[in-house]
Enzyme design. Structure first.
Site, PDB file in Angstrom:
ATOM      1  N   TYR A 308       0.862  -1.272  -0.156  1.00 27.88           N
ATOM      2  CA  TYR A 308      -0.073   0.119  -0.002  1.00 27.88           C
ATOM      3  C   TYR A 308       0.834   1.339  -0.050  1.00 27.88           C
ATOM      4  O   TYR A 308       1.840   1.347   0.981  1.00 27.88           O
ATOM      5  CB  TYR A 308      -0.959   0.017   1.132  1.00 27.88           C
ATOM      6  N   CYS A 309       0.657   2.102  -1.000  1.00 32.40           N
ATOM      7  CA  CYS A 309       1.381   3.549  -1.033  1.00 32.40           C
ATOM      8  C   CYS A 309       2.904   3.146  -1.275  1.00 32.40           C
ATOM      9  O   CYS A 309       3.218   2.405  -1.985  1.00 32.40           O
ATOM     10  CB  CYS A 309       1.176   4.282  -0.043  1.00 32.40           C
ATOM     11  N   LEU A 310       3.746   3.781  -0.357  1.00 30.03           N
ATOM     12  CA  LEU A 310       4.960   3.472  -0.254  1.00 30.03           C
ATOM     13  C   LEU A 310       5.431   2.074   0.088  1.00 30.03           C
ATOM     14  O   LEU A 310       6.621   1.543  -0.615  1.00 30.03           O
ATOM     15  CB  LEU A 310       5.816   4.152   0.816  1.00 30.03           C
ATOM     16  N   GLY A 312       3.789  -0.432  -1.313  1.00 32.20           N
ATOM     17  CA  GLY A 312       3.594  -0.912  -2.757  1.00 32.20           C
ATOM     18  C   GLY A 312       5.076  -0.584  -3.571  1.00 32.20           C
ATOM     19  O   GLY A 312       5.371  -1.646  -4.159  1.00 32.20           O
ATOM     20  N   PHE A 336      -1.657  -1.124  -4.077  1.00 32.03           N
ATOM     21  CA  PHE A 336      -2.505  -0.088  -3.730  1.00 32.03           C
ATOM     22  C   PHE A 336      -1.997   1.279  -3.810  1.00 32.03           C
ATOM     23  O   PHE A 336      -1.215   1.588  -3.005  1.00 32.03           O
ATOM     24  CB  PHE A 336      -3.338  -0.601  -2.666  1.00 32.03           C
TER      25      PHE A 336
END
Length: 577
Positions: A308-310, A312, A336
């Site tokens: 998720y975010c960083l 990911g 994500f």
């Protein structure tokens, strides 16, 4: 030749000055802003044609505005001269259509329109500097919007009359409370939403801990589970329980109830002692140590990895290194709001250039980490209307304090970023785009996302100001595998916390195979119609399709292999302040 000690002393003086300045400027480099301003001003003054055009435009607009104002003063049915942009909600209240507030609003919109014209399209100005100047002009104008002042905002006037001024009294109490919290460094009360009490309550055990992570294994809720476990890697800029909020919107609980064995990384909140933690530590002591632990607890099984975010971006980098090294422990990747190509990474790029990074390094050098207030300051500027000015009007002028909810409580539970890692992340990824360019080094060798062969499920959100969906979409041009791309309604966080049954949720989804032709983000959007509902459901089906037969749930941890349960979820790192 000066002794090294004198050079170090001079560097330390510069860093100390910049660190002090940064606390005032919220981490924004005055030099970077000045360079952008001078680039714009010099080229504007050196373009007499453009300068004359701006003067003519200003004169013509003011004349038209004067005529329109005279009509609006006598005819309430006069249509507006300028319509706000679609995303501009400041003047939605019907009271702004009545005299004299319609004249005030139109005058502001006219000036806003003119300044946009004045700060863009100047021949010779670099694109980055043009974006910075245009952004700065918008921030300055937003500050003086008539919605922000009680004498020019009809809603504030009406509320003050209705309450006899008690809204102002309540607003002053809210202001004093915020000032007290800011000066003492205390966080607002969670007001009934606290991790371990009614947030992050999915049952589980911490089965591994090192200096950087705690690995949580969640207890099964079904008699059998899908054979392949799931590892979730959240961003280290946030506490992990964004994905395990309340019972009704917990992604972790949803997956467990669907028959998945779920593991979650909970990141340590770094302090000054962690200043030298680098990207390689987040790969090795974060993702790789977690994979090793899962391999011991659920042996001989591939893993569904989720980032998720960083997290990911970190997962994609690690997966590329694993593919390069022919390490096939991953079954699928789910990313994500994760960017992998940073050439068009949205308005965050306004704060990324050589001058700004040098300044940021000096600020972090002082403490060994990037403070939460400096990170929140940048995000507040990106969404100044939603996070600053509308809040000021609502809480201080109208006296309305919004009720706390789980997402707001999580958002106030912020974290820090270690000096070395954050410097590398901004420089190598945002500024130089090393990952997309095949220059990012892992274990002394470059990695390329095109080496990844496992299926990918990528999710972007329509209103994301951190990872714009068109930037996330660039993954299509970087990988050579089955890529299911989902664009969901909502923003960076609310679009991901999108449980089934959530009202007004929709998504678009399409599969791109390696042999398919590339299409642009705009073409993709036009070809795929919106589907009502939560994207969690097709993602759950996708995971099931890429999983083996169901088996008995694994034990919690593996004491014999050195992964004995240490404590109950949510663990200890989640409480670090």
């Amino acid at each position: 030749m000066e002794p090294p000690v004198f050079n170090e002393l001079k560097n330390n003086i510069d860093r100390a000055i910049h660190a002090f300045e940064g606390r005032v400027t919220q981490g924004i480099s005055p030099a970077s802003l000045s360079l952008a301003y001078m680039d714009w001003l010099i080229h504007l003054l050196h373009s007499p044609g453009k300068f004359g055009e701006l003067a003519e435009n200003l004169t013509r607009k003011h004349f038209a505005y004067s005529v329109w104002s005279a009509r609006a003063a006598t005819d309430p049915a006069t249509p507006p001269m300028i319509k706000p942009l679609q995303q501009d909600r400041r003047f939605n209240d019907p009271a702004w259509g009545k005299f004299p507030f319609n004249v005030i609003a139109q005058g502001f919109l006219m000036r806003e329109q003119w300044w946009h014209y004045a700060t863009t399209g100047i021949p010779g100005v670099s694109r980055h500097h043009e974006n910075v100047v245009s952004f700065a002009a918008r921030q300055w104008l937003d500050m003086f919007s008539p919605t922000n002042f009680p004498l020019t905002n009809p809603k504030i006037i009406d509320r003050t009359v209705q309450t006899g001024g008690m809204n102002l009294v309540q607003g002053m109490e809210n202001l004093l409370e915020d000032i007290q919290n800011y000066t003492t460094g205390s966080a607002p009360s969670c007001e009934g939403f606290c991790a371990g009490e009614n947030l992050a309550t999915t049952e589980g055990q911490v089965v591994y801990r090192n200096r950087l992570i705690e690995l949580i294994q969640y207890s099964p809720k079904t008699e059998t589970v899908h054979a392949e476990p799931i590892l979730i890697i959240p961003a280290w800029i946030m506490k992990y329980y964004i994905l395990d909020l309340s019972e009704h919107n917990s992604m972790v609980r949803y997956l467990v109830e669907k028959g998945h064995t779920v593991f979650m990384i909970s990141w340590h909140n770094p302090d000054a002692a962690d200043r030298d933690m680098a990207m390689k530590d987040y790969i090795n002591r974060g993702v790789r140590d977690a994979l090793k632990a899962i391999n011991a607890i659920v042996p001989e099984r591939q893993i569904h990895a989720v980032g998720y975010c960083l997290g990911g971006t970190l997962l994609a980098t690690t997966a590329a290194a694993m593919a390069r090294d022919e390490d096939n422990r991953l079954k699928t990747l789910s990313l994500f709001t994760a960017q992998t190509d940073f050439t068009e990474a949205g308005e965050l790029m306004l704060f990324i250039d050589e001058s700004q990074l040098s300044y940021m390094e000096d600020i972090m050098w002082d403490r060994g980490y990037l403070d939460t207030t400096q990170m929140s300051g940048a995000f507040m500027l990106l969404r100044s209307y939603d996070l600053l000015w509308s809040r000021m009007v609502s809480e201080y002028w109208l006296g309305e304090r919004p009720p706390m909810n789980d997402l707001m409580a999580w958002n106030s539970d912020s974290t820090r970023m270690p000096y070395k890692m954050h410097t590398e992340y901004l420089s190598r990824l945002f500024l130089h785009n090393d990952l997309a360019s095949g220059r990012f080094i892992v274990d002394d060798g470059p990695v390329a996302l095109r080496d990844i062969r496992v299926p990918i499920f990528s999710v972007a959100t329509e209103k994301d100001h951190v990872a714009p969906w068109r930037s996330v979409y660039k993954l299509h041009g970087l990988v050579n595998t089955d890529l299911t791309f989902v664009l969901t309604s909502g923003g960076h966080n609310a679009g991901i916390v999108s449980e089934p049954g959530h009202p007004r949720r929709r998504y678009r989804m399409a599969l791109n195979r390696p042999e398919d032709k590339y299409i642009s983000a705009s073409q993709w959007y036009e070809r795929n119609e919106a589907i009502d509902g939560s994207w969690w459901e097709p993602w759950s089906e996708w995971l099931a399709q890429h999983s083996g037969e169901r088996v008995a749930p694994p034990e919690m941890g593996n004491t014999d292999a050195g992964y004995a349960p240490l404590c109950k979820a949510p663990g200890t790192y989640v409480f670090e302040k």
